[in-house]
Design a protein around this motif. Structure first.
Motif, PDB file in Angstrom:
ATOM      1  N   PHE A 136      -2.003  -3.131  -2.700  1.00 36.34           N
ATOM      2  CA  PHE A 136      -2.164  -1.822  -3.847  1.00 36.34           C
ATOM      3  C   PHE A 136      -3.241  -1.158  -2.115  1.00 36.34           C
ATOM      4  O   PHE A 136      -3.771   0.383  -2.762  1.00 36.34           O
ATOM      5  N   PHE A 137      -4.147  -1.551  -2.333  1.00 37.94           N
ATOM      6  CA  PHE A 137      -5.373  -0.569  -0.906  1.00 37.94           C
ATOM      7  C   PHE A 137      -4.949   0.090   0.245  1.00 37.94           C
ATOM      8  O   PHE A 137      -4.773   1.309  -0.236  1.00 37.94           O
ATOM      9  N   PRO A 138      -4.031  -0.298   0.814  1.00 33.32           N
ATOM     10  CA  PRO A 138      -3.036   0.738   1.547  1.00 33.32           C
ATOM     11  C   PRO A 138      -2.041   1.479   0.722  1.00 33.32           C
ATOM     12  O   PRO A 138      -2.612   3.219   1.687  1.00 33.32           O
ATOM     13  N   THR A 139      -1.677   0.918  -0.380  1.00 33.94           N
ATOM     14  CA  THR A 139      -0.501   2.411  -0.939  1.00 33.94           C
ATOM     15  C   THR A 139      -1.508   3.176  -1.050  1.00 33.94           C
ATOM     16  O   THR A 139      -1.367   4.649  -0.809  1.00 33.94           O
ATOM     17  N   THR A 140      -2.673   3.436  -2.104  1.00 32.63           N
ATOM     18  CA  THR A 140      -3.701   3.893  -2.262  1.00 32.63           C
ATOM     19  C   THR A 140      -3.909   5.093  -1.090  1.00 32.63           C
ATOM     20  O   THR A 140      -4.107   6.099  -1.250  1.00 32.63           O
ATOM     21  N   MET A 141      -4.572   4.566   0.342  1.00 35.49           N
ATOM     22  CA  MET A 141      -4.602   4.980   0.789  1.00 35.49           C
ATOM     23  C   MET A 141      -3.520   5.809   1.645  1.00 35.49           C
ATOM     24  O   MET A 141      -4.081   6.769   2.054  1.00 35.49           O
ATOM     25  N   VAL A 142      -2.993   5.732   1.703  1.00 34.16           N
ATOM     26  CA  VAL A 142      -1.354   6.440   2.436  1.00 34.16           C
ATOM     27  C   VAL A 142      -0.998   7.762   0.958  1.00 34.16           C
ATOM     28  O   VAL A 142      -0.957   8.802   2.123  1.00 34.16           O
TER      29      VAL A 142
ATOM     30  N   SER B 250      -9.947   9.845   8.068  1.00 31.74           N
ATOM     31  CA  SER B 250      -9.061  11.122   8.320  1.00 31.74           C
ATOM     32  C   SER B 250      -8.479  11.035  10.210  1.00 31.74           C
ATOM     33  O   SER B 250      -7.418  11.224   9.865  1.00 31.74           O
ATOM     34  N   ILE B 251      -8.826   9.855  10.697  1.00 30.83           N
ATOM     35  CA  ILE B 251      -8.005   9.564  12.327  1.00 30.83           C
ATOM     36  C   ILE B 251      -7.098   9.363  11.571  1.00 30.83           C
ATOM     37  O   ILE B 251      -5.476   9.218  13.309  1.00 30.83           O
ATOM     38  N   ILE B 252      -6.349   8.001  11.502  1.00 36.07           N
ATOM     39  CA  ILE B 252      -5.054   7.271  10.746  1.00 36.07           C
ATOM     40  C   ILE B 252      -4.159   7.878  10.839  1.00 36.07           C
ATOM     41  O   ILE B 252      -3.470   7.937  11.301  1.00 36.07           O
ATOM     42  N   PRO B 253      -4.489   9.346  10.463  1.00 40.33           N
ATOM     43  CA  PRO B 253      -2.635  10.097   9.711  1.00 40.33           C
ATOM     44  C   PRO B 253      -3.345  10.591  11.703  1.00 40.33           C
ATOM     45  O   PRO B 253      -1.583  11.781  11.607  1.00 40.33           O
ATOM     46  N   MET B 254      -3.708  11.171  12.388  1.00 36.20           N
ATOM     47  CA  MET B 254      -3.642  11.540  13.515  1.00 36.20           C
ATOM     48  C   MET B 254      -2.597  10.925  14.361  1.00 36.20           C
ATOM     49  O   MET B 254      -2.008  11.299  15.351  1.00 36.20           O
ATOM     50  N   ILE B 255      -2.817   9.399  14.537  1.00 32.23           N
ATOM     51  CA  ILE B 255      -2.405   8.535  15.745  1.00 32.23           C
ATOM     52  C   ILE B 255      -1.216   7.850  15.575  1.00 32.23           C
ATOM     53  O   ILE B 255      -0.784   7.501  16.035  1.00 32.23           O
ATOM     54  N   VAL B 256      -0.319   7.854  14.170  1.00 33.66           N
ATOM     55  CA  VAL B 256       0.700   7.645  14.597  1.00 33.66           C
ATOM     56  C   VAL B 256       1.601   8.376  12.952  1.00 33.66           C
ATOM     57  O   VAL B 256       1.216   9.208  12.837  1.00 33.66           O
ATOM     58  N   LYS B 257       2.723   8.225  13.339  1.00 38.13           N
ATOM     59  CA  LYS B 257       3.974   8.936  12.264  1.00 38.13           C
ATOM     60  C   LYS B 257       3.737   8.418  11.416  1.00 38.13           C
ATOM     61  O   LYS B 257       3.355   7.515  10.765  1.00 38.13           O
ATOM     62  N   ASP B 258       4.387   9.368  10.234  1.00 38.29           N
ATOM     63  CA  ASP B 258       3.958   9.245   8.833  1.00 38.29           C
ATOM     64  C   ASP B 258       4.700   7.453   8.127  1.00 38.29           C
ATOM     65  O   ASP B 258       4.101   7.388   7.705  1.00 38.29           O
ATOM     66  N   LYS B 259       5.715   7.137   9.443  1.00 40.84           N
ATOM     67  CA  LYS B 259       6.210   6.370   8.122  1.00 40.84           C
ATOM     68  C   LYS B 259       5.611   5.397   9.188  1.00 40.84           C
ATOM     69  O   LYS B 259       5.996   4.076   7.661  1.00 40.84           O
ATOM     70  N   ASP B 260       4.409   4.905   9.181  1.00 39.97           N
ATOM     71  CA  ASP B 260       3.853   4.082  10.406  1.00 39.97           C
ATOM     72  C   ASP B 260       2.110   3.597   8.978  1.00 39.97           C
ATOM     73  O   ASP B 260       1.631   2.874   9.616  1.00 39.97           O
ATOM     74  N   LEU B 261       2.139   4.650   8.190  1.00 45.54           N
ATOM     75  CA  LEU B 261       1.366   4.763   8.184  1.00 45.54           C
ATOM     76  C   LEU B 261       0.314   3.601   7.094  1.00 45.54           C
ATOM     77  O   LEU B 261      -0.449   3.437   7.233  1.00 45.54           O
ATOM     78  N   ILE B 262       1.274   3.613   6.397  1.00 47.28           N
ATOM     79  CA  ILE B 262       1.291   2.403   5.350  1.00 47.28           C
ATOM     80  C   ILE B 262       1.368   0.875   6.029  1.00 47.28           C
ATOM     81  O   ILE B 262       0.411  -0.250   6.009  1.00 47.28           O
ATOM     82  N   THR B 263       1.452   0.583   7.621  1.00 47.74           N
ATOM     83  CA  THR B 263       1.467  -0.579   8.064  1.00 47.74           C
ATOM     84  C   THR B 263       0.340  -0.544   8.784  1.00 47.74           C
ATOM     85  O   THR B 263      -0.828  -1.444   8.816  1.00 47.74           O
ATOM     86  N   LEU B 264      -0.520   0.735   8.711  1.00 47.48           N
ATOM     87  CA  LEU B 264      -1.394   0.864   9.694  1.00 47.48           C
ATOM     88  C   LEU B 264      -2.492   0.476   8.417  1.00 47.48           C
ATOM     89  O   LEU B 264      -3.398  -0.123   9.319  1.00 47.48           O
ATOM     90  N   ASN B 265      -2.488   1.240   7.817  1.00 50.19           N
ATOM     91  CA  ASN B 265      -3.743   1.311   7.222  1.00 50.19           C
ATOM     92  C   ASN B 265      -2.964  -0.121   6.518  1.00 50.19           C
ATOM     93  O   ASN B 265      -4.648  -1.022   6.255  1.00 50.19           O
ATOM     94  N   ALA B 266      -2.560  -1.435   6.167  1.00 51.77           N
ATOM     95  CA  ALA B 266      -2.554  -2.872   5.739  1.00 51.77           C
ATOM     96  C   ALA B 266      -3.064  -3.321   6.881  1.00 51.77           C
ATOM     97  O   ALA B 266      -4.178  -4.466   6.877  1.00 51.77           O
ATOM     98  N   TRP B 267      -2.672  -2.839   8.335  1.00 52.19           N
ATOM     99  CA  TRP B 267      -3.285  -3.809   9.025  1.00 52.19           C
ATOM    100  C   TRP B 267      -4.409  -3.473   9.409  1.00 52.19           C
ATOM    101  O   TRP B 267      -5.660  -4.406  10.621  1.00 52.19           O
TER     102      TRP B 267
END
Length: 397
Positions: free
Chosen positions: A315-321, A119-136
């Motif tokens: 697959f997993f970072p994509t579904t998470m975003v 739940s925190i991840i969408p709060m700390i980055v912009k939408d365009k960076d969600l896929i990158t942060l989830n992947a890393w």
């Protein structure tokens, strides 16, 4: 994104807590080998912790939605620290009861920690960076698994078992300290928390109202079929080839493939829309499950695990975003708790089914069954998404 202190705290925290987790898992196996002779009893002991996580899941979801996410993360870290104290008692008394308390408290802490983190991840980055942060974030988890298991195995050769739990205790304390430095603007969360006073049962109607979320939840069954059977399949391949070396190779190839997939996902998403990417990955994963039919050929077994690792890394970072963007924010805590509960149940069902099928139809039959299920789900939901005109564009994810 990389200039954000919060991003580095999340990644460092994921890596640190992973080291403690895997040191504890290796320690648990070593402890049970000494005091629990029955494999069935070992599985029951492990299931106690998983069951505790399932039971507390709905409560965790409601609390996360109504509370400050940083506070939940910190209390979950305290719970992990306390859980290790139970394991010290288990070592001191040589008692399985204390170990069961350790597993229960650890899983309860995880039931709060993981959904709050997601739940925190969408709060700390912009939408365009969600896929990158989830992947890393998932890469940090994978690296900690590789280093944690290797280091724990090495330590057991030279040190007493208690030192693994001392390491776990230290890294969990470090995790608590690290999370203190998170800087979150949770004013929006506080205003939406008034909407989150509802029941956990409200998650199901919400999921039905969002076809993308429902479809993605079902598609996640496809990689779970492979992941739930992962260790048993590797042991079976090792038996087929009469080699323990191939086990290490399969784990390594899958882990490297996962990290490459997660690292390259940003480039892939710039070239493919989300629906094409998700269904292509689901099709590839299903095909790799079918390739288990040819696992008696060493090269094809390695290819199957490597391609599977790469595909899951995407697959997993994509579904998470998708979940983070499509699920309303006031439902994040409850939804991610719900998703974790589903994962735990399916994982256990797949594990038990794998053992049964390996006895009845062998590895080739298992690969055939899992492959047919996965490809059927992929085709069914591809047709469903086209019929219902489900929108899954890359810029929305």
């Amino acid at each position: 994104m990389w200039r954000s202190r919060n991003v580095w705290i999340i990644l460092l925290g994921e890596f640190v807590v992973g080291l403690g987790l895997w040191a504890g898992i290796i320690g648990n196996l070593a402890f049970m080998q000494e005091v629990v002779p029955s494999d069935f009893h070992k599985s029951l002991i492990i299931s106690c912790g998983i069951l505790a996580g399932l039971v507390v899941g709905p409560l965790a979801g409601r609390i996360i939605d109504r509370s400050m996410k940083k506070t939940v993360i910190q209390w979950a870290s305290v719970g992990r620290i306390i859980s290790v104290l139970f394991m010290f008692m288990a070592l001191y008394t040589n008692s399985v009861i204390w170990m069961i308390l350790f597993l229960i408290s650890l899983q309860i802490a995880a039931a709060f920690y993981m959904p709050a983190l997601q739940s925190i991840i969408p709060m700390i980055v912009k939408d365009k960076d969600l896929i990158t942060l989830n992947a890393w974030q998932m890469n940090a988890r994978t690296i900690s698994r590789i280093i944690g298991t290797a280091a724990a195995g090495f330590m057991l050769s030279f040190f007493e078992l208690k030192w693994l739990y001392i390491i776990s205790f230290i890294v969990y304390v470090m995790m608590f300290v690290i999370t203190n430095f998170l800087q979150l603007d949770e004013t929006a969360n506080q205003s939406s928390s008034t909407k989150a006073k509802g029941n956990f049962k409200e998650v199901l109607p919400m999921v039905k109202e969002h076809p993308v979320v429902l479809m993605t939840l079902v598609l996640m069954l496809i990689p779970t079929l492979f992941l739930g059977s992962f260790n048993l399949v590797i042991m079976k391949i090792s038996e087929i080839h009469h080699s323990t070396t191939i086990s290490g190779l399969l784990y390594t190839v899958e882990g490297v493939g996962f990290m490459l997939g997660a690292a390259g996902l940003k480039l892939i998403t710039e070239r493919l829309n989300t629906r094409t990417l998700l269904f292509t990955l689901a099709f590839i994963i299903g095909s790799m499950e079918l390739m288990l039919i040819f696992s008696d050929i060493k090269f094809l077994a390695l290819v199957a695990f490597g391609v599977f690792g790469f595909s899951v890394g995407c697959f997993f970072p994509t579904t998470m975003v998708i979940f983070q963007k499509q699920v309303p924010k006031e439902f994040h805590g409850r939804f991610f708790s719900f998703r974790n509960m589903i994962d735990s149940v399916i994982f256990q069902v797949v594990l038990l089914s794998t053992g049964m099928m390996l006895d009845l139809v062998g590895l080739s039959g298992l690969g055939l069954v899992f492959g047919i299920i996965s490809l059927s789900l992929t085709i069914t939901f591809l047709l469903y998404s086209k019929k219902k005109k489900v929108v899954m564009h890359a810029h929305e994810v």
